[in-house]
Design an enzyme around this catalytic site. Structure first.
Site, short mmCIF file in Angstrom:
data_model
loop_
_atom_site.label_atom_id
_atom_site.label_comp_id
_atom_site.label_asym_id
_atom_site.label_seq_id
_atom_site.Cartn_x
_atom_site.Cartn_y
_atom_site.Cartn_z
N CYS A 1 -31.00 -21.22 -22.93
CA CYS A 1 -31.48 -19.91 -23.36
C CYS A 1 -30.34 -18.95 -23.66
CB CYS A 1 -32.37 -19.28 -22.29
SG CYS A 1 -33.89 -20.18 -22.05
N CYS B 1 -31.25 -8.64 -19.90
CA CYS B 1 -30.15 -8.90 -18.96
C CYS B 1 -30.45 -8.27 -17.60
CB CYS B 1 -28.84 -8.34 -19.49
SG CYS B 1 -28.27 -9.15 -20.99
N ASP C 1 -28.32 -17.46 -21.42
CA ASP C 1 -27.79 -16.73 -20.27
C ASP C 1 -28.34 -17.28 -18.96
OD1 ASP C 1 -30.31 -15.65 -20.70
OD2 ASP C 1 -29.54 -13.72 -21.38
#
Lengths: 281, 403
Positions: free
Chosen positions: A41, A112, A43
């Site tokens: 993906c 994130c 990350d």
């Protein structure tokens, strides 16, 4: 080119708490590890918590991150945020707090901060011996097949962040950002999560901004000025009010509290209950 | 913050306008600003300048000047070429492209699919090289148009144009070539290559942005895409971008000289020094497309276990400009369709960086990059939870977005 805040760049170039803990024989502390994401993906985060067993409290935290600038900065921010919290308190930390700590993230990078929150949850559940899947018994439906995102996860992030559009869901969770087949399903979840209000239709942007300015002038700015600070409205995007804190407020360590409790809460109370106040660099 | 000198290794994205090009263009903004279609000498005489630019561009690709239609960019060239080719062949509703075309070809093909056309995609191997057998097989069904790149923007991989041309012509299809990346970096001679339509762009060869050209082989029926006046012999309407066309002409002439005088070979030497230097200094990296024919200016290197955007940001703080095929830099959430089509492992793919040089690149710039890159990679690898291919996370490939 992404427009990152100074804080993001600072934590990217000089991250705090990178690495892991050496195994220790001390029976009063324990190490918990949470892993989320995958290299596929783009990350992934492995979070390490050092826990004081008797107090159920996080003594220290470390991170290892594979990811972009904001993934690294978000991980570092997370480790700072959770130090000293009890595990119960840590479970209350939201992705929004991680983003706030960083002085905001570009919307397309909000995933994130979500990754940080999930790693924290994973580490604590691992430590407590709870299967994460067991906790979400109702999560039947896999909505986004590209990034393996379920409807319960989508609903949670919509509720916590007041999301309004499928594009926002993609920015926070990546869901819908692959082949795009699930965008219709995401639209449907959004509809269910944000029932249409029976209230009057929203006023035009100019009128809303005038109202916001009036409340800031009367009820907010005087208090900030008393502390040597000020606030500047930069724009209104959907329900998101972009502001900059000035003077003492801009350097104040409790500026995210100021935004949430002094600014956002007051504007919500006086004007629009969905309004979110975001600090922009 | 002090301003660092720029190391520009992103020439496949765009290039610096050369001094000669800029000087050739300026008079057409300052003094000779007329409209070439006007009935006075001040404007009308400009058609001579445009004719000269057309000859200069034609000379770069071995074409006749009447075969060159000026456009506004590479995307316009590709869009109009594909639309025209299909409208001329209404009995064959089938288009073949490769998997690694530029989005301005793939998205047109996608749109055509929704209009009822068949779109057949030809794959590439692990080096990004075209599967000719698959193309031959696909051409057994009557096909209106085959659209292939000459060289890939991300990897620099050069397709075998002669072999493709032979297959396409044997099958009786039209052939469009997107030569935006190849032109100016390697010789093209359309007298010996059976291309029907070919796209060029000025800003990839040190010309201005906003100017391109479409080569249309003599006697090929061409349906204009942009309708209006009689410009470009009725094939593309709109007042000519005189300064831009003059700049493109000059850039084409300079590019032709650079090829003939082996300046391009010097660029390749510099690229090789950069590439071999990086491989020697940094463990666990792979040249994407390294096993096949490539443009001399491009190096796409996958630095394993770290992510491209983080590398680019770190390079940026040294003034070094490059690009990446990672998901975080693509503007969408998916990594580069080119690298995915090559089936490159995700551990390499997300850490892929493209360095693309030009004739203005210098030894000092290569030295700087060789100096800072090992530290950057080392720092990010120390932050990363991955360090070898065996960890369990890497096995979760089914979670990956499929191309």
């Amino acid at each position: 080119m992404w427009n990152y805040s100074e804080k993001v760049l600072q934590l990217f170039h000089n991250p705090i708490n990178q690495g892991s803990f050496k195994p220790s024989d001390d029976p009063t502390t324990a190490i918990a590890v949470g892993e989320v994401g995958s290299i596929a993906c783009g990350d992934a985060l492995r979070l390490h918590l050092q826990i004081e067993v008797a107090e159920d409290r996080i003594l220290d935290a470390r991170f290892q991150t594979f990811g972009c600038t904001s993934a690294i900065a978000s991980s570092s921010a997370l480790t700072e945020l959770v130090k000293g919290l009890t595990l119960d308190q840590a479970l209350q930390v939201t992705n929004g707090e991680i983003a706030d700590y960083l002085g905001g993230l570009p919307e397309a990078k909000m995933h994130c901060s979500v990754m940080g929150q999930e790693a924290l949850e994973a580490a604590i559940f691992n430590y407590r011996g709870i299967e994460r899947e067991e906790l979400h018994e109702d999560e039947g439906a896999l909505i986004c097949k590209c990034f393996a995102i379920t409807d319960s996860k989508i609903r949670k992030v919509i509720a916590e962040n007041g999301l309004r559009s499928a594009e926002q869901v993609t920015a926070y969770l990546k869901a819908g950002g692959g082949c795009g087949s699930c965008l219709v399903a995401i639209d449907k979840i959004l509809e269910e999560s944000n029932p249409k209000s029976d209230g009057p239709p929203q006023a035009p942007l100019v009128v809303r901004l005038q109202q916001i300015d009036a409340v800031i002038e009367q009820d907010i700015r005087p208090y900030l000025k008393a502390d040597g600070g000020d606030i500047q409205v930069c724009g209104l995007v959907g329900d998101e009010l972009h502001v900059q804190l000035r003077g003492n407020c801009s350097t104040c360590s409790s500026s995210s509290d100021t935004l949430r409790y002094a600014v956002e809460a007051r504007l919500r109370e006086r004007l629009e209950s969905n309004l979110r106040v975001v600090q922009v660099p | 913050m002090t301003i660092k000198p720029i190391t520009y290794f992103d020439n496949n994205a765009t290039t610096q306008v050369s001094q000669g090009v800029l000087e050739a263009m300026l008079p057409f903004y300052r003094e000779s600003y007329g409209n070439p279609s006007s009935m006075h000498h001040f404007g009308g005489n400009l058609s001579l300048q445009i004719a000269q630019a057309r000859e200069q561009v034609a000379a770069l690709i071995g074409a006749e000047s009447t075969e060159v239609v000026f456009t506004s960019c590479g995307s316009e060239g590709n869009n109009s070429a594909i639309r025209s080719a299909l409208s001329n062949n209404s009995s064959r509703r089938r288009i073949i492209t490769t998997a690694v075309e530029h989005p301005c070809v793939l998205n047109v093909a996608k749109q055509l699919q929704s209009e009822g056309y068949d779109h057949v995609v030809i794959g590439v191997d692990g080096d990004g090289q075209l599967d000719l057998g698959q193309l031959e097989e696909a051409l057994k069904v009557p096909t209106a148009l085959v659209s292939t790149m000459a060289a890939n923007n991300e990897t620099g991989v050069v397709f075998p144009l002669e072999a493709i041309g032979q297959l396409v012509k044997t099958a009786g299809a039209l052939w469009h070539v997107d030569a935006v990346q190849l032109a100016g970096k390697a010789p093209i001679d359309l007298r010996s290559l059976p291309v029907d339509l070919l796209t060029l762009s000025a800003h990839k060869i040190h010309g201005p942005k906003g100017v391109g050209a479409l080569y249309v082989r003599r006697a090929t029926r061409f349906q204009p895409w942009l309708l209006g006046g009689h410009q470009e012999r009725g094939r593309r309407a709109g007042t000519e971008n005189v300064a831009g066309l003059v700049g493109f002409g000059q850039a084409a002439e300079e590019a032709k000289e650079a090829i003939e005088n082996d300046v391009i070979a010097q660029v390749a030497k510099l690229r090789n020094r950069l590439e071999q230097g990086l491989l020697a200094r940094i463990p666990d990296c792979v040249v994407n497309g390294g096993g096949t024919t490539r443009l001399g200016n491009t190096s796409n290197i996958g630095f394993k276990y770290i992510e491209g955007e983080a590398i680019l940001f770190s390079l940026d703080s040294h003034g070094i400009c490059a690009s990446s095929g990672s998901a975080c830099t693509s503007g969408s959430l998916e990594a580069s369709h080119v690298l995915r089509a090559m089936a490159i492992p995700y551990s390499v793919l997300h850490g892929s960086i493209r360095f693309s040089l030009s004739r203005f690149s210098t030894d000092e710039q290569v030295d700087l990059t060789l100096q800072v890159m090992p530290e950057i990679v080392d720092r990010l690898r120390q932050l990363s939870p991955f360090s070898d291919d065996d960890v369990s996370w890497l096995q979760q490939m089914e979670l990956a977005p499929n191309p």
